[in-house]
Every structure is written in C-alpha cells, then in structure tokens.
Design an enzyme around this catalytic site. Structure first.
Site, PDB file in Angstrom:
ATOM      1  N   LYS A  49       0.798  -1.238   0.000  1.00 20.64           N
ATOM      2  CA  LYS A  49       0.000   0.000   0.000  1.00 20.64           C
ATOM      3  C   LYS A  49       0.832   1.291   0.000  1.00 20.64           C
ATOM      4  CE  LYS A  49      -3.611  -0.871  -0.515  1.00 20.64           C
ATOM      5  NZ  LYS A  49      -4.129  -1.575  -1.739  1.00 20.64           N
ATOM      6  N   THR A  52       2.585   1.281  -5.171  1.00 18.20           N
ATOM      7  CA  THR A  52       3.075   0.350  -6.189  1.00 18.20           C
ATOM      8  C   THR A  52       2.373   0.539  -7.528  1.00 18.20           C
ATOM      9  OG1 THR A  52       2.787  -1.184  -4.313  1.00 18.20           O
ATOM     10  CG2 THR A  52       3.777  -2.069  -6.326  1.00 18.20           C
ATOM     11  N   TRP A  54       0.501   2.868  -8.728  1.00 19.78           N
ATOM     12  CA  TRP A  54       0.713   4.191  -9.326  1.00 19.78           C
ATOM     13  C   TRP A  54       2.056   4.215 -10.072  1.00 19.78           C
ATOM     14  CZ3 TRP A  54       1.008   9.355  -6.038  1.00 19.78           C
ATOM     15  CH2 TRP A  54       0.903  10.446  -6.912  1.00 19.78           C
ATOM     16  N   LYS A 115       6.590  -6.987  -9.965  1.00 25.19           N
ATOM     17  CA  LYS A 115       6.298  -6.245  -8.725  1.00 25.19           C
ATOM     18  C   LYS A 115       6.553  -7.186  -7.552  1.00 25.19           C
ATOM     19  CE  LYS A 115       1.851  -5.533  -6.353  1.00 25.19           C
ATOM     20  NZ  LYS A 115       0.439  -5.162  -6.458  1.00 25.19           N
ATOM     21  N   HIS A 117       6.346  -7.354  -2.977  1.00 30.08           N
ATOM     22  CA  HIS A 117       6.299  -6.794  -1.619  1.00 30.08           C
ATOM     23  C   HIS A 117       7.219  -7.597  -0.683  1.00 30.08           C
ATOM     24  CE1 HIS A 117       2.961  -4.256  -2.710  1.00 30.08           C
ATOM     25  NE2 HIS A 117       2.086  -5.222  -2.784  1.00 30.08           N
ATOM     26  N   SER A 149      -4.300   2.805   4.601  1.00 32.00           N
ATOM     27  CA  SER A 149      -4.683   2.207   3.325  1.00 32.00           C
ATOM     28  C   SER A 149      -4.863   0.692   3.486  1.00 32.00           C
ATOM     29  CB  SER A 149      -3.594   2.526   2.293  1.00 32.00           C
ATOM     30  OG  SER A 149      -3.940   2.039   1.032  1.00 32.00           O
ATOM     31  N   THR A 245      -2.044   9.130 -15.433  1.00 29.53           N
ATOM     32  CA  THR A 245      -1.791   8.407 -14.185  1.00 29.53           C
ATOM     33  C   THR A 245      -2.274   9.205 -12.975  1.00 29.53           C
ATOM     34  OG1 THR A 245       0.481   9.257 -13.988  1.00 29.53           O
ATOM     35  CG2 THR A 245       0.203   7.164 -15.153  1.00 29.53           C
ATOM     36  N   PHE A 247      -4.917  10.273 -10.082  1.00 28.60           N
ATOM     37  CA  PHE A 247      -5.741   9.430  -9.226  1.00 28.60           C
ATOM     38  C   PHE A 247      -7.098   9.130  -9.875  1.00 28.60           C
ATOM     39  CE2 PHE A 247      -8.892   9.008  -5.840  1.00 28.60           C
ATOM     40  CZ  PHE A 247      -8.365   7.934  -5.143  1.00 28.60           C
ATOM     41  N   LYS A 275      -8.289   6.974  -1.755  1.00 27.87           N
ATOM     42  CA  LYS A 275      -8.241   8.422  -1.481  1.00 27.87           C
ATOM     43  C   LYS A 275      -7.075   9.089  -2.180  1.00 27.87           C
ATOM     44  CE  LYS A 275     -10.830  10.089   2.280  1.00 27.87           C
ATOM     45  NZ  LYS A 275     -10.817  10.805   3.560  1.00 27.87           N
TER      46      LYS A 275
HETATM   47  S1  PPS Z   1      -0.814  -2.684  -3.259  1.00 24.79           S
HETATM   48  O1  PPS Z   1      -2.064  -3.445  -2.996  1.00 24.79           O
HETATM   49  O2  PPS Z   1       0.162  -2.850  -2.203  1.00 24.79           O
HETATM   50  O3  PPS Z   1      -0.249  -2.965  -4.568  1.00 24.79           O
HETATM   51  O4  PPS Z   1      -1.302  -1.155  -3.203  1.00 24.79           O
HETATM   52  P1  PPS Z   1      -0.456   0.080  -3.747  1.00 24.79           P
HETATM   53  O5  PPS Z   1      -0.715   0.245  -5.184  1.00 24.79           O
HETATM   54  O6  PPS Z   1       0.953  -0.031  -3.301  1.00 24.79           O
HETATM   55  O7  PPS Z   1      -1.055   1.301  -2.931  1.00 24.79           O
HETATM   56  C1  PPS Z   1      -2.401   1.677  -3.022  1.00 24.79           C
HETATM   57  C2  PPS Z   1      -2.481   3.114  -2.555  1.00 24.79           C
HETATM   58  O8  PPS Z   1      -1.971   3.960  -3.609  1.00 24.79           O
HETATM   59  C3  PPS Z   1      -2.967   4.910  -3.944  1.00 24.79           C
HETATM   60  N1  PPS Z   1      -2.914   5.276  -5.363  1.00 24.79           N
HETATM   61  C4  PPS Z   1      -2.733   6.541  -5.794  1.00 24.79           C
HETATM   62  N2  PPS Z   1      -2.523   7.679  -5.106  1.00 24.79           N
HETATM   63  C5  PPS Z   1      -2.405   8.823  -5.834  1.00 24.79           C
HETATM   64  N3  PPS Z   1      -2.486   8.861  -7.184  1.00 24.79           N
HETATM   65  C6  PPS Z   1      -2.683   7.733  -7.910  1.00 24.79           C
HETATM   66  N4  PPS Z   1      -2.763   7.788  -9.238  1.00 24.79           N
HETATM   67  C7  PPS Z   1      -2.829   6.498  -7.201  1.00 24.79           C
HETATM   68  N5  PPS Z   1      -3.044   5.201  -7.563  1.00 24.79           N
HETATM   69  C8  PPS Z   1      -3.105   4.491  -6.430  1.00 24.79           C
HETATM   70  C9  PPS Z   1      -4.271   4.193  -3.611  1.00 24.79           C
HETATM   71  O9  PPS Z   1      -5.345   5.087  -3.582  1.00 24.79           O
HETATM   72  C10 PPS Z   1      -3.915   3.550  -2.286  1.00 24.79           C
HETATM   73  O10 PPS Z   1      -3.815   4.516  -1.223  1.00 24.79           O
HETATM   74  P2  PPS Z   1      -5.059   4.991  -0.318  1.00 24.79           P
HETATM   75  O11 PPS Z   1      -4.441   5.789   0.785  1.00 24.79           O
HETATM   76  O12 PPS Z   1      -5.744   3.760   0.178  1.00 24.79           O
HETATM   77  O13 PPS Z   1      -5.924   5.821  -1.200  1.00 24.79           O
END
Ligand code: PPS
Length: 312
Positions: A49, A52, A54, A115, A117, A149, A245, A247, A275
């Site tokens: 979380k 990744t 993104w 990818k 973790h 998250s 890319t 959100f 979020k």
């Molecule tokens: S995972 O399941 O570990 O692969 O999740 P991961 O992708 O690492 O993290 C998910 C969080 O990244 C946020 N996210 C983004 N934030 C900003 N902009 C973009 N484009 C974006 N894409 C994914 C996603 O919302 C999760 O965070 P939270 O705080 O829950 O919103």
C-alpha cells in the site's frame, strides 16, 4: 507495543518468525527465493500500500510513449503486464498452498516487469548478493498512511465468506496497529523492509522514491523515473503521463483499478484507488495512537537518514 505474536486471520499465512503473507503466496515463496534474475528485468519493490500500482502505471506509460494501449490490447490489466513475483495469479490470493499450481515466472519473455512486496532478505540470491543488476524502483510511503490504506484494503476490503475472518473484518485499527508493532502485518516488518532497500539507495541500479514526492510533484517524479529508465520524453508526453496516471483517471480505468479481482473482495469494499492523499491517517488514528506511533518511528529510523512526510 510489541507483544506475543498476533493470531493471524485465516487468509494470512506465516512464512517465518518475521514475515507473513497472504495465504496463497506461501506456495510461491520457493520460486521467489530461487528466481533467476535477468539484467534487463525491471522490478518495483514496496511494502504493501505504498504506491506500487501508481508507479507501475507511470513506468508502463513512460516505456510506451504515454500510450499503454500499445501493450494492453485484449483487456490485459496492469497485474498481467506487471505481475507480482509472489502471486502471479491474483485470484488465488487466499488459496491453500497445496491447491495452487504456481505459474512460472521464468517463462516470461524479456524484458520482464515484476512487482514484489517481499522483503529483500527473502528475495533471491541474484538480488540479495548483487549477482545481477536488474533495475529496481523502491517506493516508500509514510507508515501511518500505508497502514490506513491497508486497513481499508485488507481488513475492510476482503470479506469473503468462509475464507476471511469475520472477527478480522470487524476489528478496529488498533488491532492492525498491534499486528504492525509485532511485525505481523502482511509482508512483515515495515521498518526492516524500508531500511533494507534504503541501504541500497546509492546502488546504480536502484531508485528509491517517496509516495509523498509523487503527490507533491507528479511531473518531477515522472521525469526522475524516466531518467532512471534511460527514456527520453517530450514535455507533452510528460504532461500526458501525469494526466493518464492521475488518481481519478486510474480509478476509472479498468487497466489499473483492479475491478477484475472483485470476486475476492467485499461487495462494499472501497475502490482500490481509495483516497490517494497524504495525511488521511489523521481521520483514523487517535491522538494517543499517533503519539505512540511517532515514538516508535523515531526509534526505528534514528540515525538512518530515512524520513517521511506525514502531512502536506
Ligand atoms: S498494493 O495493494 O500494495 O499494490 O497497493 P499500492 O498500489 O501499493 O497502494 C495503493 C495506494 O496507492 C494509492 N494510489 C494513488 N494515489 C495517488 N495517485 C494515484 N494515481 C494512485 N493510484 C493508487 C491508492 O489510492 C492507495 O492509497 P489509499 O491511501 O488507500 O488511497
């Protein structure tokens, strides 16, 4: 703070004293440990979380001149183009280890986009011992937001009758915090995970970046990643990548919004792109929880130079 080992929910499995994974991943761990790495692999490593997906989307856009439709035809989603080493088939996330036939990462053609973790200490020797030089991008995020998250994703997102625990789904954030302090969250100790890669940040094949910097300066981080990948982009392409890319775009795009794994999620689960901000932890942590957390954070990272932004 740290207590006896936490009782794990039934969809998690203990790999070792200091590492827990989603149950289906246990079957993949031998392949994670023995994987033959190639110098032209590109690996994105994160604690769960931390941004990744993104970063994966940014990378795929960079390498495809801001147009991922070049590689996503036929409905190929991000997890198919850029699979997780420890769970190539996401629909098997909670399967019992003995029921899984592990898909072979070695069969993927080069260049592979992977990818993970899994903490560095449990990855393969080719990476641990620097025998190969794949490009590795590590994304780090402040642990209060990563945990917030994770709380929504794992405790509230996965409610699969007969597979996940009712108790776990009903548990408050304090339960996840206790797991975290015990290093019993999925993927184990956040501290060790970050520090193991932080200590590699000056290696030529490693780029260590922060989720908070991606929020503060999206275009700047796209440029930084592009430079690391030796990819020249025009200003217009950079702007397109920032838009594609964002959100909201990623949340509505079936390429990256993980709606296709809905079958292993609660019908009321929050969207994967939930979020996407810095500081949502303030809506979840009590003042006492936050103060206790800050003390642990200071102790764990004291003298390492690793520091996160917790609010913007
Ligand atoms: S995972 O399941 O570990 O692969 O999740 P991961 O992708 O690492 O993290 C998910 C969080 O990244 C946020 N996210 C983004 N934030 C900003 N902009 C973009 N484009 C974006 N894409 C994914 C996603 O919302 C999760 O965070 P939270 O705080 O829950 O919103």
């Amino acid at each position: 703070m740290a207590e006896e080992k936490t009782k794990l929910p039934r969809h998690h499995g203990r790999y070792s004293e200091d590492m827990v994974v989603f149950k289906g991943m246990l079957a993949y761990m031998p392949q994670v440990r023995s994987m033959k790495v190639r110098d032209d692999d590109l690996i994105i490593a994160t604690w769960i979380k931390c941004g990744t997906t993104w970063a994966q989307s940014i990378i795929l856009h960079i390498l495809n001149d801001a147009d991922v439709s070049k590689v996503s035809s036929g409905g190929k989603t991000i997890d198919k183009l850029f699979p997780m080493i420890e769970q190539i088939n996401l629909s098997l996330l909670f399967a019992e280890p003995e029921t899984i036939e592990v898909e072979d990462i070695e069969e993927m053609p080069s260049p592979r986009f992977l990818k993970t973790h899994i903490p560095l200490r449990y990855l393969c020797d080719d990476i641990k011992n620097r025998l190969k030089r794949p490009k590795i991008i590590y994304v780090s995020r402040n642990p209060k937001d990563a945990l917030t998250s994770l709380y929504h994703f794992d405790m509230k997102g996965f409610y699969v009758p007969g597979v996940t625990d009712d108790d776990y789904s009903a548990a408050p954030l304090s339960h996840l915090l206790q797991e975290f302090y015990n290093d019993d969250c999925v993927f184990g100790s956040y501290w060790k995970h970050n520090l193991e890669f932080w200590n590699r940040r000056n290696d030529e094949n490693v780029l260590f970046i922060f989720y908070e910097d991606m929020i503060k300066d999206h275009a700047g981080q796209v440029k930084k990643i592009a430079a690391f990948l030796d990819k020249k982009l025009t200003d217009e392409q950079i702007q397109q990548i920032v838009e594609k890319t964002s959100f909201l775009m990623m949340r509505s795009d079936t390429f990256s919004n993980y709606l296709h794994i809905k079958e292993i999620q609660s019908p009321t689960a929050t969207p994967f792109q939930r979020k996407g901000v810095v500081g949502d932890w303030k809506n979840h942590f009590t003042v006492a929880q936050s103060e206790e957390f800050d003390k642990v954070y200071q102790e764990k990272f004291a003298g390492t130079g690793l520091q996160h932004i917790f609010e913007i």
